[in-house]
Design a protein around this motif. Structure first.
Motif, PDB file in Angstrom:
ATOM      1  N   GLY A 244      -8.497  -6.322 -10.052  1.00 57.23           N
ATOM      2  CA  GLY A 244      -8.148  -6.522  -8.649  1.00 57.23           C
ATOM      3  C   GLY A 244      -7.294  -7.745  -8.426  1.00 57.23           C
TER       4      GLY A 244
ATOM      5  N   PHE B  74       0.843  -1.177   0.000  1.00 56.55           N
ATOM      6  CA  PHE B  74       0.000   0.000   0.000  1.00 56.55           C
ATOM      7  C   PHE B  74       0.884   1.234   0.000  1.00 56.55           C
ATOM      8  CE2 PHE B  74      -2.743  -3.133   2.098  1.00 56.55           C
ATOM      9  CZ  PHE B  74      -3.860  -3.042   1.302  1.00 56.55           C
TER      10      PHE B  74
ATOM     11  N   GLN C 203      -8.563  -6.356  -1.474  1.00 56.78           N
ATOM     12  CA  GLN C 203      -8.723  -5.374  -2.548  1.00 56.78           C
ATOM     13  C   GLN C 203      -9.754  -5.823  -3.577  1.00 56.78           C
ATOM     14  OE1 GLN C 203      -7.794  -2.460  -2.412  1.00 56.78           O
ATOM     15  NE2 GLN C 203      -6.097  -2.456  -1.000  1.00 56.78           N
TER      16      GLN C 203
ATOM     17  N   ARG D 229      -8.600  -7.373   5.276  1.00 58.14           N
ATOM     18  CA  ARG D 229      -7.689  -6.243   5.467  1.00 58.14           C
ATOM     19  C   ARG D 229      -7.209  -6.225   6.906  1.00 58.14           C
ATOM     20  NH1 ARG D 229      -8.599  -0.361   3.188  1.00 58.14           N
ATOM     21  NH2 ARG D 229      -7.946  -1.525   1.383  1.00 58.14           N
TER      22      ARG D 229
END
Length: 159
Positions: A156, A9, A100, A61
């Motif tokens: 993705g 990220f 994601q 996540r």
């Protein structure tokens, strides 16, 4: 901001946001499922899938953030100030890909649900008030959404 050549990220995902949205989407998922069963609304399965994808996206996540804590922690890391670090092992890449992909694809399912509801409202109100037949609107928009879902899922999964 996350720094380094191997960061997944370009920002620091917060732990509290992942927990908050996991809980919120989990509650919404349970409520939607209960309402769909109670009122026998079969067409709401799309909303069920969207809430499930959001829940799974934020849950992974959260899991991805916890599973990537470095072995040698700095003093500030002990107090929860750590961030997602570079994933150097392929076995720990799965939380980020699942997260994601789920978060990217879920809004398309929500849009498809909106188009299905628009079709139902048009059939209730009457087809003389619309330019296009309500069944055609649903088929056109849901077909376009399926194409968008496949495109977003493909993008993705290239993470």
């Amino acid at each position: 901001m996350a720094d380094g050549d191997h960061d997944n990220f370009t920002y620091d995902p917060t732990l509290w946001a992942a927990i908050l949205f996991t809980v919120l989407y989990g509650i919404i998922w349970i409520v939607q499922t209960g309402q769909a069963i109670h009122y026998r609304t079969v067409f709401m399965w799309v909303m069920f899938v969207a809430c499930a994808l959001e829940f799974i996206g934020f849950l992974t996540r959260y899991v991805g953030r916890l599973s990537n804590i470095p072995v040698f922690q700095r003093k500030s890391d002990v107090y929860g100030q750590h961030r997602i670090i570079a994933i150097k092992q392929m076995t720990t890449l799965w939380p980020i890909v699942v997260s994601q992909t789920g978060l990217i694809v879920a809004p398309a399912f929500l849009a498809a649900q909106d188009y299905m509801i628009i079709g139902r409202v048009m059939s209730f109100v009457g087809k003389e008030y619309g330019y296009i037949n309500h069944t055609k609107i649903t088929k056109i928009f849901v077909g376009a959404d399926i194409f968008a879902i496949l495109t977003q899922a493909g993008g993705g999964s290239m993470l």
